[in-house]
Write an enzyme that holds these catalytic residues in place. Structure first.
Site, PDB file in Angstrom:
ATOM      1  N   LYS A   1       0.835  -1.202   0.000  1.00 25.01           N
ATOM      2  CA  LYS A   1       0.000   0.000   0.000  1.00 25.01           C
ATOM      3  C   LYS A   1       0.869   1.251   0.000  1.00 25.01           C
ATOM      4  O   LYS A   1       1.747   1.393   0.841  1.00 25.01           O
ATOM      5  CB  LYS A   1      -0.928  -0.016   1.218  1.00 25.01           C
ATOM      6  CG  LYS A   1      -1.892  -1.213   1.203  1.00 25.01           C
ATOM      7  CD  LYS A   1      -2.673  -1.346   2.494  1.00 25.01           C
ATOM      8  CE  LYS A   1      -1.787  -1.753   3.651  1.00 25.01           C
ATOM      9  NZ  LYS A   1      -2.560  -2.066   4.878  1.00 25.01           N
TER      10      LYS A   1
ATOM     11  N   THR B   1      -7.783   8.885   9.163  1.00 25.48           N
ATOM     12  CA  THR B   1      -7.448   7.651   8.461  1.00 25.48           C
ATOM     13  C   THR B   1      -7.296   6.455   9.401  1.00 25.48           C
ATOM     14  O   THR B   1      -6.724   5.444   9.029  1.00 25.48           O
ATOM     15  CB  THR B   1      -6.143   7.829   7.668  1.00 25.48           C
ATOM     16  OG1 THR B   1      -5.086   8.207   8.587  1.00 25.48           O
ATOM     17  CG2 THR B   1      -6.289   8.903   6.596  1.00 25.48           C
TER      18      THR B   1
ATOM     19  N   GLY C   1      -7.729   3.151  10.932  1.00 23.97           N
ATOM     20  CA  GLY C   1      -8.345   1.902  10.506  1.00 23.97           C
ATOM     21  C   GLY C   1      -8.365   1.651   9.011  1.00 23.97           C
ATOM     22  O   GLY C   1      -9.038   0.728   8.547  1.00 23.97           O
ATOM     23  N   THR C   2      -7.610   2.437   8.240  1.00 24.24           N
ATOM     24  CA  THR C   2      -7.640   2.235   6.786  1.00 24.24           C
ATOM     25  C   THR C   2      -7.106   0.858   6.393  1.00 24.24           C
ATOM     26  O   THR C   2      -7.651   0.210   5.497  1.00 24.24           O
ATOM     27  CB  THR C   2      -6.829   3.326   6.066  1.00 24.24           C
ATOM     28  OG1 THR C   2      -5.540   3.448   6.690  1.00 24.24           O
ATOM     29  CG2 THR C   2      -7.539   4.669   6.118  1.00 24.24           C
ATOM     30  N   GLY C   3      -6.030   0.412   7.034  1.00 22.12           N
ATOM     31  CA  GLY C   3      -5.468  -0.893   6.702  1.00 22.12           C
ATOM     32  C   GLY C   3      -6.418  -2.028   7.035  1.00 22.12           C
ATOM     33  O   GLY C   3      -6.594  -2.965   6.240  1.00 22.12           O
ATOM     34  N   CYS C   4      -7.039  -1.959   8.210  1.00 20.54           N
ATOM     35  CA  CYS C   4      -8.020  -2.971   8.610  1.00 20.54           C
ATOM     36  C   CYS C   4      -9.175  -3.006   7.619  1.00 20.54           C
ATOM     37  O   CYS C   4      -9.631  -4.081   7.206  1.00 20.54           O
ATOM     38  CB  CYS C   4      -8.567  -2.661  10.002  1.00 20.54           C
ATOM     39  SG  CYS C   4      -7.350  -2.501  11.313  1.00 20.54           S
TER      40      CYS C   4
END
Length: 269
Positions: free
Chosen positions: A173, A205, A207-210
């Site tokens: 990412k 942002t 929690g974007t990865g989750c």
């Protein structure tokens, strides 16, 4: 109805972890289940404390899910201790779980470290080789490949090394340090695919990865190909960011329910 399991930590502020995963999976049309690895006391400004579950309890959680409502896909997020990672890997092998997506969570958006040093090696040796896809951000990719990643060319190089080392597809990412929203999918067959994203000017942002990994997992559970799943997930997370939810005094959560309509979702006041 297709089903998905998230194995991750609880986020008391609701923006990341289990809470974000369940919201995301629900909004992406699958029945969401969870096995909680840890409780965290946190908010938009940082993590105050973490209380891990015991290995026996985590095993029981996973067993109860697989022996009743078998998940079509599994997402793995924050697991901070080596013995918990070993339990997850052993149970997933035992049940021959399919469509495993690992988000190798190491550091929170706020900067708090979320995994012990010894757990990183167990993650690399036992869990990542089981994955269909892993979704590291730039700092996590640097840990996994062992060298800095500062531009698109180095993203490709790092993804190739990680893919070769663990035998799985890799989505690196680009949101961290690389000033765009472009992600690179390096598939297990050696092909690469850039997903060009819109850079949303939103400081919230958390929690974007989750959210991204859970959306990918949901689409894999529904039968989409890996590249289709990533493309649909990126469109979903872009919509959640564009909704411009603004909660908390730090890096706030996204609006996972930005596309929610219906009588019960209306605000009447």
């Amino acid at each position: 109805m297709h089903t998905a399991l998230t194995i991750a930590g609880s986020d008391s502020s609701g923006g990341a972890g289990i809470q974000a995963d369940i919201k995301t999976m629900t909004m992406n049309g699958v029945y969401a289940m969870s096995a909680i690895t840890a409780l965290t006391a946190q908010n938009t400004m940082g993590v105050k404390s973490i209380m891990n579950v015991t290995p026996d309890f985590l095993k029981d959680e996973i067993d109860e899910i697989f022996t009743d409502i078998r998940p079509d896909a599994v997402k793995i997020g924050m697991v901070s201790q080596a013995d918990l990672i070993r339990v997850i890997a052993e149970r997933l092998r035992f049940y021959q779980a399919e469509h495993i997506v690992v988000d190798p969570v190491m550091v929170a958006t706020s900067g708090s470290r979320l995994i012990t040093e010894d757990a990183v090696s167990v993650l690399e040796n036992e869990l990542l080789p089981l994955a269909e896809l892993i979704t590291p951000n730039i700092p996590e990719a640097e840990v996994l490949c062992g060298h800095p990643v500062t531009d698109a060319e180095e993203m490709v190089s790092a993804a190739g090394e990680i893919c070769s080392r663990y035998g799985c597809s890799v989505l690196v990412k680009g949101g961290h340090r690389i000033e765009d929203a472009n992600d690179l999918l390096f598939a297990g067959d050696g092909t690469t695919h850039w997903f060009r994203g819109v850079r949303v000017d939103n400081p919230n942002t958390h929690g974007t990865g989750c959210t991204l990994s859970s959306a990918i997992t949901s689409n894999l559970a529904k039968g989409y190909s890996l590249s289709e799943s990533v493309e649909r997930a990126k469109a979903y997370i872009t919509g959640a960011l564009k909704a411009m939810l603004d909660l908390g005094r730090g890096s706030g959560p996204m609006n996972h329910a930005f596309d929610l309509t219906g009588e019960f979702a209306k605000e009447d006041f």
